[in-house]
Design an enzyme around this catalytic site. Structure first.
Site: not given
Ligand code: NAP
Length: 317
Positions: A139, A142-143
Protein backbone atom coordinates in the site's frame (compact mmCIF):
# COMPACT_ATOMS: atom_id res chain seq x y z
CA UNK A 1 -38.95 -7.76 14.17
CA UNK A 2 -36.15 -7.33 16.68
CA UNK A 3 -33.31 -4.94 15.95
CA UNK A 4 -31.07 -7.71 14.66
CA UNK A 5 -33.46 -8.96 11.97
CA UNK A 6 -33.29 -7.40 8.54
CA UNK A 7 -34.82 -7.74 5.11
CA UNK A 8 -31.37 -7.52 3.58
CA UNK A 9 -27.82 -7.47 4.84
CA UNK A 10 -25.00 -6.05 2.74
CA UNK A 11 -21.53 -7.25 3.67
CA UNK A 12 -18.82 -4.78 2.64
CA UNK A 13 -18.36 -1.02 2.80
CA UNK A 14 -16.88 -0.28 -0.61
CA UNK A 15 -18.46 1.23 -3.73
CA UNK A 16 -20.53 -1.90 -4.46
CA UNK A 17 -21.82 -2.22 -0.89
CA UNK A 18 -22.73 1.44 -0.47
CA UNK A 19 -24.40 1.62 -3.88
CA UNK A 20 -26.54 -1.39 -2.98
CA UNK A 21 -27.26 0.24 0.38
CA UNK A 22 -28.46 3.50 -1.19
CA UNK A 23 -30.90 1.61 -3.43
CA UNK A 24 -32.20 -0.77 -0.75
CA UNK A 25 -32.67 2.04 1.77
CA UNK A 26 -34.62 4.03 -0.83
CA UNK A 27 -36.71 0.90 -1.50
CA UNK A 28 -37.67 1.12 2.20
CA UNK A 29 -36.29 -2.31 2.97
CA UNK A 30 -34.89 -2.80 6.44
CA UNK A 31 -31.23 -3.03 5.48
CA UNK A 32 -28.01 -3.37 7.43
CA UNK A 33 -24.58 -2.75 5.92
CA UNK A 34 -21.71 -4.42 7.76
CA UNK A 35 -18.32 -2.88 7.03
CA UNK A 36 -15.01 -4.07 8.36
CA UNK A 37 -12.25 -1.86 9.69
CA UNK A 38 -9.90 -4.88 9.52
CA UNK A 39 -10.10 -5.15 5.75
CA UNK A 40 -10.53 -1.65 4.38
CA UNK A 41 -12.10 -1.02 1.00
CA UNK A 42 -9.37 -0.73 -1.64
CA UNK A 43 -10.86 2.66 -2.41
CA UNK A 44 -9.78 3.87 1.04
CA UNK A 45 -6.23 2.99 0.03
CA UNK A 46 -6.40 4.77 -3.33
CA UNK A 47 -5.01 8.26 -3.76
CA UNK A 48 -6.29 10.29 -6.71
CA UNK A 49 -9.16 8.96 -8.80
CA UNK A 50 -9.54 10.51 -12.24
CA UNK A 51 -11.76 8.01 -14.05
CA UNK A 52 -14.94 7.93 -11.98
CA UNK A 53 -17.56 9.33 -14.37
CA UNK A 54 -19.34 12.43 -13.17
CA UNK A 55 -16.41 13.58 -11.05
CA UNK A 56 -14.17 15.75 -13.22
CA UNK A 57 -10.64 16.40 -12.02
CA UNK A 58 -9.39 14.33 -9.14
CA UNK A 59 -10.99 12.95 -6.00
CA UNK A 60 -9.26 11.09 -3.18
CA UNK A 61 -10.43 7.52 -2.54
CA UNK A 62 -11.39 8.23 1.06
CA UNK A 63 -13.42 11.29 -0.03
CA UNK A 64 -15.37 9.27 -2.56
CA UNK A 65 -16.13 6.58 0.03
CA UNK A 66 -17.18 9.28 2.46
CA UNK A 67 -19.57 10.67 -0.16
CA UNK A 68 -21.07 7.20 -0.76
CA UNK A 69 -21.50 6.78 2.99
CA UNK A 70 -23.07 10.21 3.56
CA UNK A 71 -25.51 9.59 0.73
CA UNK A 72 -26.45 6.17 2.17
CA UNK A 73 -26.90 7.65 5.64
CA UNK A 74 -29.14 10.38 4.23
CA UNK A 75 -31.56 7.58 3.30
CA UNK A 76 -31.17 6.08 6.79
CA UNK A 77 -29.24 2.98 5.86
CA UNK A 78 -28.15 1.23 9.07
CA UNK A 79 -24.38 0.74 9.14
CA UNK A 80 -22.35 -1.27 11.63
CA UNK A 81 -18.76 -2.42 11.98
CA UNK A 82 -17.92 -6.11 11.95
CA UNK A 83 -15.82 -8.78 10.28
CA UNK A 84 -18.18 -11.44 8.94
CA UNK A 85 -16.86 -14.95 9.49
CA UNK A 86 -19.80 -17.16 8.65
CA UNK A 87 -23.17 -17.28 6.95
CA UNK A 88 -25.53 -20.10 7.82
CA UNK A 89 -28.93 -20.90 6.41
CA UNK A 90 -31.35 -21.23 9.30
CA UNK A 91 -32.85 -24.70 9.15
CA UNK A 92 -36.36 -24.10 10.37
CA UNK A 93 -36.82 -20.96 8.32
CA UNK A 94 -35.27 -21.98 5.02
CA UNK A 95 -35.37 -18.50 3.55
CA UNK A 96 -33.43 -16.83 6.33
CA UNK A 97 -29.73 -16.45 6.83
CA UNK A 98 -27.74 -16.00 9.99
CA UNK A 99 -24.70 -13.76 9.62
CA UNK A 100 -22.08 -14.17 12.33
CA UNK A 101 -19.19 -11.79 12.91
CA UNK A 102 -15.79 -12.34 14.52
CA UNK A 103 -16.98 -10.78 17.79
CA UNK A 104 -19.97 -13.16 17.69
CA UNK A 105 -22.62 -10.63 16.81
CA UNK A 106 -25.42 -12.39 15.00
CA UNK A 107 -27.78 -10.89 12.46
CA UNK A 108 -30.70 -12.50 10.64
CA UNK A 109 -31.69 -11.58 7.09
CA UNK A 110 -33.92 -12.77 4.30
CA UNK A 111 -31.32 -11.89 1.72
CA UNK A 112 -27.63 -11.12 1.60
CA UNK A 113 -25.48 -9.07 -0.77
CA UNK A 114 -21.80 -10.02 -0.59
CA UNK A 115 -19.63 -7.03 -1.52
CA UNK A 116 -16.38 -7.62 0.32
CA UNK A 117 -14.03 -7.05 -2.59
CA UNK A 118 -10.52 -8.39 -2.78
CA UNK A 119 -7.14 -7.98 -1.12
CA UNK A 120 -3.60 -7.68 -2.43
CA UNK A 121 -1.95 -10.92 -3.45
CA UNK A 122 1.43 -11.93 -2.06
CA UNK A 123 4.41 -12.56 -4.29
CA UNK A 124 5.29 -15.71 -2.37
CA UNK A 125 9.08 -15.33 -2.40
CA UNK A 126 11.68 -15.83 0.37
CA UNK A 127 11.98 -12.79 2.64
CA UNK A 128 8.53 -11.40 1.83
CA UNK A 129 6.84 -12.45 5.08
CA UNK A 130 9.90 -11.78 7.25
CA UNK A 131 10.36 -8.22 5.94
CA UNK A 132 6.67 -7.27 5.74
CA UNK A 133 6.35 -3.85 7.37
CA UNK A 134 10.14 -3.52 7.25
CA UNK A 135 10.27 -2.36 3.66
CA UNK A 136 7.84 -4.82 2.11
CA UNK A 137 4.51 -3.11 1.49
CA UNK A 138 1.26 -3.58 -0.40
CA UNK A 139 0.00 0.00 0.00
CA UNK A 140 1.79 3.12 -1.25
CA UNK A 141 -0.69 5.48 0.42
CA UNK A 142 -0.11 3.81 3.79
CA UNK A 143 3.67 3.50 3.63
CA UNK A 144 4.97 5.77 0.85
CA UNK A 145 5.96 8.61 3.18
CA UNK A 146 8.46 6.33 4.96
CA UNK A 147 10.52 6.24 1.76
CA UNK A 148 11.35 9.93 1.36
CA UNK A 149 14.54 10.25 -0.75
CA UNK A 150 14.98 6.48 -0.84
CA UNK A 151 15.04 3.97 -3.68
CA UNK A 152 12.06 1.68 -4.01
CA UNK A 153 10.96 -1.12 -6.29
CA UNK A 154 7.41 -1.72 -7.50
CA UNK A 155 6.47 -5.19 -8.74
CA UNK A 156 3.70 -5.61 -11.34
CA UNK A 157 2.56 -4.12 -14.62
CA UNK A 158 -1.18 -3.55 -14.07
CA UNK A 159 -3.16 -0.41 -13.25
CA UNK A 160 -2.46 -0.70 -9.53
CA UNK A 161 1.32 -1.07 -9.93
CA UNK A 162 1.61 1.93 -12.24
CA UNK A 163 -0.78 4.13 -10.27
CA UNK A 164 1.05 3.35 -7.03
CA UNK A 165 4.47 3.82 -8.66
CA UNK A 166 3.40 7.30 -9.78
CA UNK A 167 2.23 8.06 -6.25
CA UNK A 168 5.54 6.88 -4.79
CA UNK A 169 7.50 9.37 -6.93
CA UNK A 170 6.23 12.08 -4.55
CA UNK A 171 8.54 10.66 -1.89
CA UNK A 172 11.11 8.27 -3.31
CA UNK A 173 14.21 9.39 -5.17
CA UNK A 174 13.84 6.52 -7.63
CA UNK A 175 11.07 4.02 -8.39
CA UNK A 176 12.09 0.93 -10.36
CA UNK A 177 9.23 -1.08 -11.79
CA UNK A 178 10.01 -4.77 -12.14
CA UNK A 179 7.65 -6.41 -14.61
CA UNK A 180 7.71 -9.95 -15.96
CA UNK A 181 6.94 -8.87 -19.54
CA UNK A 182 8.35 -6.26 -21.94
CA UNK A 183 5.16 -4.15 -21.93
CA UNK A 184 2.58 -3.06 -19.41
CA UNK A 185 -0.94 -4.29 -18.78
CA UNK A 186 -1.98 -0.92 -17.29
CA UNK A 187 -4.30 1.50 -19.10
CA UNK A 188 -2.56 3.66 -21.72
CA UNK A 189 -2.90 6.99 -19.92
CA UNK A 190 -1.14 5.58 -16.84
CA UNK A 191 1.59 4.09 -19.02
CA UNK A 192 2.14 7.46 -20.64
CA UNK A 193 2.42 9.20 -17.26
CA UNK A 194 4.90 6.59 -16.03
CA UNK A 195 7.07 6.68 -19.17
CA UNK A 196 7.51 10.42 -18.96
CA UNK A 197 8.17 10.50 -15.20
CA UNK A 198 11.90 11.05 -14.69
CA UNK A 199 11.92 9.21 -11.36
CA UNK A 200 10.56 5.95 -12.82
CA UNK A 201 12.59 3.35 -14.63
CA UNK A 202 11.71 -0.17 -15.77
CA UNK A 203 13.29 -3.55 -15.34
CA UNK A 204 11.56 -5.53 -18.08
CA UNK A 205 11.13 -9.29 -18.49
CA UNK A 206 12.00 -9.80 -14.85
CA UNK A 207 10.65 -11.24 -11.64
CA UNK A 208 11.69 -10.80 -8.04
CA UNK A 209 12.97 -14.11 -6.70
CA UNK A 210 13.91 -13.09 -3.16
CA UNK A 211 13.84 -10.11 -0.82
CA UNK A 212 16.82 -9.68 1.47
CA UNK A 213 17.89 -7.54 4.41
CA UNK A 214 18.71 -7.78 8.09
CA UNK A 215 16.10 -5.61 9.78
CA UNK A 216 14.94 -3.79 6.68
CA UNK A 217 14.83 -4.44 2.96
CA UNK A 218 18.31 -3.92 1.51
CA UNK A 219 18.43 -5.98 -1.65
CA UNK A 220 16.29 -8.02 -4.03
CA UNK A 221 17.22 -10.84 -6.36
CA UNK A 222 15.95 -10.02 -9.83
CA UNK A 223 15.67 -12.79 -12.39
CA UNK A 224 15.50 -12.10 -16.10
CA UNK A 225 12.88 -14.55 -17.38
CA UNK A 226 14.48 -14.73 -20.84
CA UNK A 227 18.15 -15.14 -19.95
CA UNK A 228 17.45 -16.73 -16.50
CA UNK A 229 20.24 -14.54 -15.13
CA UNK A 230 19.82 -13.49 -11.49
CA UNK A 231 21.21 -10.13 -10.36
CA UNK A 232 21.28 -8.24 -7.07
CA UNK A 233 19.40 -4.95 -6.96
CA UNK A 234 19.86 -2.62 -3.99
CA UNK A 235 16.74 -0.86 -2.71
CA UNK A 236 15.18 0.36 0.53
CA UNK A 237 11.64 -0.83 -0.07
CA UNK A 238 9.55 -3.05 -2.30
CA UNK A 239 5.88 -2.45 -3.10
CA UNK A 240 4.06 -5.51 -4.41
CA UNK A 241 1.05 -5.07 -6.72
CA UNK A 242 0.61 -8.40 -8.49
CA UNK A 243 -3.17 -8.62 -8.44
CA UNK A 244 -5.75 -9.55 -5.87
CA UNK A 245 -7.43 -12.48 -4.16
CA UNK A 246 -11.10 -12.32 -3.23
CA UNK A 247 -12.31 -11.72 0.34
CA UNK A 248 -14.78 -14.59 0.15
CA UNK A 249 -13.74 -17.07 2.84
CA UNK A 250 -17.11 -16.68 4.62
CA UNK A 251 -18.92 -17.46 1.34
CA UNK A 252 -16.94 -20.43 0.05
CA UNK A 253 -19.21 -23.06 1.63
CA UNK A 254 -22.35 -21.13 0.71
CA UNK A 255 -22.22 -20.15 -2.97
CA UNK A 256 -20.46 -21.33 -6.08
CA UNK A 257 -17.03 -19.81 -6.68
CA UNK A 258 -14.36 -20.50 -9.27
CA UNK A 259 -11.17 -22.34 -8.31
CA UNK A 260 -9.59 -19.14 -6.97
CA UNK A 261 -12.57 -18.20 -4.80
CA UNK A 262 -14.14 -15.48 -6.99
CA UNK A 263 -17.94 -15.69 -6.71
CA UNK A 264 -19.83 -16.74 -9.83
CA UNK A 265 -22.94 -14.69 -10.62
CA UNK A 266 -25.20 -14.06 -13.57
CA UNK A 267 -25.62 -10.59 -15.06
CA UNK A 268 -28.25 -9.74 -12.40
CA UNK A 269 -25.77 -10.48 -9.60
CA UNK A 270 -27.62 -13.68 -8.60
CA UNK A 271 -25.37 -16.38 -7.18
CA UNK A 272 -26.41 -20.01 -7.50
CA UNK A 273 -28.29 -19.66 -4.18
CA UNK A 274 -31.61 -17.77 -4.24
CA UNK A 275 -31.52 -14.75 -1.95
CA UNK A 276 -27.75 -14.41 -2.02
CA UNK A 277 -26.27 -11.85 -4.36
CA UNK A 278 -22.69 -10.75 -5.01
CA UNK A 279 -21.45 -7.40 -6.29
CA UNK A 280 -18.13 -5.76 -7.09
CA UNK A 281 -14.56 -6.96 -7.18
CA UNK A 282 -15.23 -10.37 -5.56
CA UNK A 283 -17.10 -11.56 -8.67
CA UNK A 284 -15.50 -13.88 -11.19
CA UNK A 285 -14.78 -12.47 -14.67
CA UNK A 286 -15.32 -8.81 -14.00
CA UNK A 287 -13.50 -5.58 -14.78
CA UNK A 288 -12.51 -4.35 -11.35
CA UNK A 289 -13.30 -0.65 -11.55
CA UNK A 290 -15.08 1.67 -9.13
CA UNK A 291 -17.74 2.41 -11.71
CA UNK A 292 -18.37 -1.28 -12.45
CA UNK A 293 -18.59 -2.01 -8.71
CA UNK A 294 -21.20 0.74 -8.39
CA UNK A 295 -23.16 -0.78 -11.28
CA UNK A 296 -22.94 -4.22 -9.69
CA UNK A 297 -24.15 -2.86 -6.35
CA UNK A 298 -27.16 -1.19 -7.91
CA UNK A 299 -27.98 -4.31 -9.95
CA UNK A 300 -27.68 -6.53 -6.87
CA UNK A 301 -29.99 -4.22 -4.90
CA UNK A 302 -32.64 -4.25 -7.64
CA UNK A 303 -32.43 -8.06 -7.88
CA UNK A 304 -32.60 -8.31 -4.10
CA UNK A 305 -35.68 -6.07 -3.93
CA UNK A 306 -37.36 -8.19 -6.61
CA UNK A 307 -36.47 -11.36 -4.72
CA UNK A 308 -37.93 -10.10 -1.44
CA UNK A 309 -41.14 -8.83 -3.01
CA UNK A 310 -41.35 -12.17 -4.85
CA UNK A 311 -41.24 -14.27 -1.67
CA UNK A 312 -43.72 -11.90 0.01
CA UNK A 313 -46.08 -11.86 -2.96
CA UNK A 314 -45.88 -8.06 -3.24
CA UNK A 315 -44.16 -7.90 -6.61
CA UNK A 316 -45.30 -5.14 -8.95
CA UNK A 317 -45.84 -7.06 -12.20
P1 NAP B 1 -3.86 -7.01 -12.50
O1 NAP B 1 -4.51 -6.22 -13.56
O2 NAP B 1 -4.24 -8.44 -12.31
O3 NAP B 1 -2.28 -6.91 -12.75
C1 NAP B 1 -1.39 -7.63 -11.96
C2 NAP B 1 0.00 -7.42 -12.53
O4 NAP B 1 0.92 -8.17 -11.75
C3 NAP B 1 0.13 -7.90 -13.97
O5 NAP B 1 0.93 -7.02 -14.70
C4 NAP B 1 0.79 -9.26 -13.83
O6 NAP B 1 1.61 -9.60 -14.91
C5 NAP B 1 1.63 -9.07 -12.59
N1 NAP B 1 1.81 -10.31 -11.84
C6 NAP B 1 0.87 -11.19 -11.41
N2 NAP B 1 1.43 -12.19 -10.71
C7 NAP B 1 2.77 -11.95 -10.71
C8 NAP B 1 3.87 -12.60 -10.16
N3 NAP B 1 3.73 -13.73 -9.45
N4 NAP B 1 5.10 -12.07 -10.33
C9 NAP B 1 5.25 -10.94 -11.05
N5 NAP B 1 4.25 -10.25 -11.59
C10 NAP B 1 3.01 -10.76 -11.43
O7 NAP B 1 -4.02 -6.35 -11.03
P2 NAP B 1 -4.19 -4.82 -10.64
O8 NAP B 1 -3.27 -3.95 -11.37
O9 NAP B 1 -4.14 -4.81 -9.16
O10 NAP B 1 -5.66 -4.46 -11.10
C11 NAP B 1 -6.77 -5.26 -10.64
C12 NAP B 1 -8.04 -4.72 -11.28
O11 NAP B 1 -8.33 -3.43 -10.73
C13 NAP B 1 -7.94 -4.54 -12.78
O12 NAP B 1 -9.17 -4.88 -13.35
C14 NAP B 1 -7.64 -3.07 -12.95
O13 NAP B 1 -8.07 -2.55 -14.17
C15 NAP B 1 -8.41 -2.47 -11.77
N6 NAP B 1 -7.80 -1.18 -11.34
C16 NAP B 1 -8.14 -0.05 -12.02
C17 NAP B 1 -7.54 1.15 -11.68
C18 NAP B 1 -7.89 2.40 -12.45
O14 NAP B 1 -8.90 2.44 -13.10
N7 NAP B 1 -7.08 3.41 -12.45
C19 NAP B 1 -6.60 1.22 -10.65
C20 NAP B 1 -6.28 0.04 -10.00
C21 NAP B 1 -6.86 -1.15 -10.37
P3 NAP B 1 0.99 -9.91 -16.36
O15 NAP B 1 0.62 -8.58 -16.95
O16 NAP B 1 2.11 -10.60 -17.05
O17 NAP B 1 -0.18 -10.82 -16.13
Amino acid sequence: MSDKKYDAIIIGGGPAGYSAGIYLARAMLKTLLIESYTILSQLMLTDDIENYPGVPGKIKGFELIDNFKKQAESFELTITEGFVEKIIQIDDEKRKWSIITQNESKYIAESVIAATGAKARNLGVPGEDELRGKGVSYCAICDGAFFKNRDVVVVGGGDTAIQEALFLTRYASKVSIVHRRDRLRAEKILQQQAFKNGKIDFIWDSTVDAIEGNNNVENIKVKNVKTKKITDFKCNGIFIFVGFTPNTDYMKEVVKTDDSGWIITDSKMNTNIPGIFAAGDLRANTYRQIATAVGDGVTAALSCEKYISGIRGTEYI
